[in-house]
Enzyme design. Structure first.
Site, mmCIF file in Angstrom:
data_model
loop_
_atom_site.group_PDB
_atom_site.id
_atom_site.type_symbol
_atom_site.label_atom_id
_atom_site.label_comp_id
_atom_site.label_asym_id
_atom_site.label_seq_id
_atom_site.Cartn_x
_atom_site.Cartn_y
_atom_site.Cartn_z
ATOM 1 C CE1 TYR A 154 -2.961 -3.136 1.019
ATOM 2 C CE2 TYR A 154 -4.417 -1.291 0.637
ATOM 3 C CZ TYR A 154 -4.217 -2.638 0.752
ATOM 4 O OH TYR A 154 -5.260 -3.499 0.594
ATOM 5 C CE LYS A 222 2.249 -17.396 1.253
ATOM 6 N NZ LYS A 222 1.655 -18.717 1.488
ATOM 7 C CG ASP A 272 -1.049 -20.059 3.159
ATOM 8 O OD1 ASP A 272 -0.181 -19.198 3.357
ATOM 9 O OD2 ASP A 272 -0.809 -21.272 3.205
ATOM 10 C CG ASP A 296 -7.574 -4.995 1.946
ATOM 11 O OD1 ASP A 296 -8.720 -4.818 2.387
ATOM 12 O OD2 ASP A 296 -7.217 -4.622 0.817
#
Ligand code: NAP
Length: 406
Positions: A154, A222, A272, A296
């Site tokens: 972002y 991640k 995930d 998000d």
């Protein structure tokens, strides 16, 4: 001190707000359906403050312009006066804004977050009995998501494929930094994540868990793939927990067989896997701290589990400044029809009152929403899936909430 008619500004010093009995709170009504939900929400807020305080407290609302309404009045989508008002009064609330298409400001919401350095996006996700949900046991999900709000993809550092900048950057990466090969026709985006930015977010999440006696904080990352950004987020999170919260938190692998003994458990999960855990084992999660993009995705997915965006509140918080907002958009096809669900903005108000230490007002409104849902007189989005429900408009739903205030 300002006179009683004008209200008194909230002040901030030493990491704490001082909230008078008549705080001035600036608001942005929002575009499209924002007009309907703001009117309904304000009515609920005023009634709840009066009821919870026995008439001793009140809010002095001050309108700030932003979005289409600001553009039509001033030719500017986000006037300087609006930023100045939030800086002066510190805590504000807003409805959804139309994002201007083509040129100019990319997103008014992102602009507000960046200008005021509102680095923590906080989204509580809980179930209200009676709201239609795709889950068998939606009540098992009760999480508060802390999403980093200023960094990650972002940050907006991107170069389009075929541009001279992308070409130069590709060459620099491959030649100077000896990176892996990048295809010639690639667009390139950059993902900056700093120790400072990550740790101030994790600090807020840990402090929140301690203040609200929540059992755990999970760092969602991640890091198995993006080792130096997302992986570092996890490592910086654990380092901060150890350095600043020693004795009050415990890492998951160090929890004794007898239990955490009231300490907040700090754990981490790959992003995930977190999505499936939210569906399959939601009870094991309480506070989530996560970089921007994961947060998000995760906050909308979690919101869907408990009934969707009409019930999803949000807050953007920095040090000494906060803007509370409905998380959905302007839903323009319903504008001025007195139709949509005002709960997202009303629950954002609940967060605002908690932030100001007016927990009695927050509890009163939550009881009002529970009562209105129990009475099954609800807006179309809930009524269309609730057995035996009567559909009412935005303003009548707000009246129901006022009628059931705790
Ligand atoms: P949207 O306004 O969120 O609406 C999409 C759909 O979500 C609506 O048609 C409606 O579904 C449902 N919905 C949204 N809010 C609801 C509520 N309070 N009660 C019941 N149902 C609700 O998304 P969009 O149409 O993609 O965006 C429209 C504009 O909003 C764009 O200009 C966008 O840039 C802007 N936007 C602003 C913000 C913000 O200010 N924070 C956030 C997102 C988007 P049904 O059709 O099924 O009834």
């Amino acid at each position: 001190m300002a006179d009683a008619k004008q209200g008194t500004p909230i002040t901030y010093a030493g990491g704490r707000y001082t909230v008078p009995n008549d705080p001035v709170i600036p608001f942005i009504e929002g575009d499209g359906t924002g007009r309907d939900i703001w009117k309904a929400s304000r009515k609920v807020f005023d009634a709840a403050v009066a009821k919870a305080s026995g008439g001793k407290r009140r809010i002095v609302w001050k309108e700030m312009l932003a979005g289409e309404k600001a553009f039509n009045a001033t030719g500017n989508w986000l006037p300087d006066a609006t930023i100045a008002d939030i800086k002066t009064y510190r805590v504000g609330i807003k409805g959804p804004l139309t994002t201007p298409v083509g040129g100019g400001i990319r997103s008014l919401n992102v602009a507000l977050r960046m200008i005021l350095d509102l680095y923590a996006c906080i989204r509580p996700v809980r179930y209200f009995a009676g709201v239609p949900s795709p889950m068998k046991r939606p009540q098992d999900l009760d999480v508060v998501i802390f999403r980093e709000n200023t960094e990650d993809v972002y940050a907006g550092i991107e170069f389009a494929a075929g541009t001279a900048e992308a070409k130069r950057l590709r060459e620099f990466l491959m030649v100077e930094l000896k990176s892996k090969a990048i295809r010639e026709d690639s667009a390139i985006g950059i993902k900056p994540m700093s120790q400072f930015g990550s740790q101030r977010l994790v600090r807020r999440a840990l402090q929140f868990a301690l203040d609200k006696q929540r059992p755990s904080v999970t760092l969602v990352h991640k890091g198995n793939i993006q080792k130096f950004t997302e992986g570092a987020f996890r490592d910086w999170g654990y380092q901060l927990a150890k350095a600043e919260f020693a004795g009050r938190v415990v890492a998951e692998e160090d929890v004794p067989a007898a239990g955490a003994g009231g300490k907040v458990v700090v754990k981490d999960r790959i992003a995930d896997s977190t999505f499936q855990q939210m569906l399959l084992r939601p009870k094991e999660y309480s506070v989530l701290a996560t970089p921007n993009l994961n947060g998000d995705y995760l906050s909308d997915a979690c919101a869907a589990q408990v009934g969707g965006l009409g019930m999803a509140p949000g807050a953007n918080i920095g040090d000494g400044y906060a803007v509370f907002e409905a998380t959905h958009g302007t839903a323009p096809k319903y504008a001025d029809l007195d139709k949509i669900n005002p709960c997202s903005l009303i629950l954002s108000g609940v967060m605002m009152f908690e932030h100001l230490g007016w927990d009695d007002v927050a509890r009163s409104i939550v009881a009002g929403i529970e009562g209105a849902l129990g009475a099954k007189r609800v807006t179309y989005d809930i009524a269309r899936q609730m057995e035996g429900a009567t559909e009412v408009g935005t303003s009548a739903f707000a009246d129901q909430i006022v009628g059931h205030l705790g």
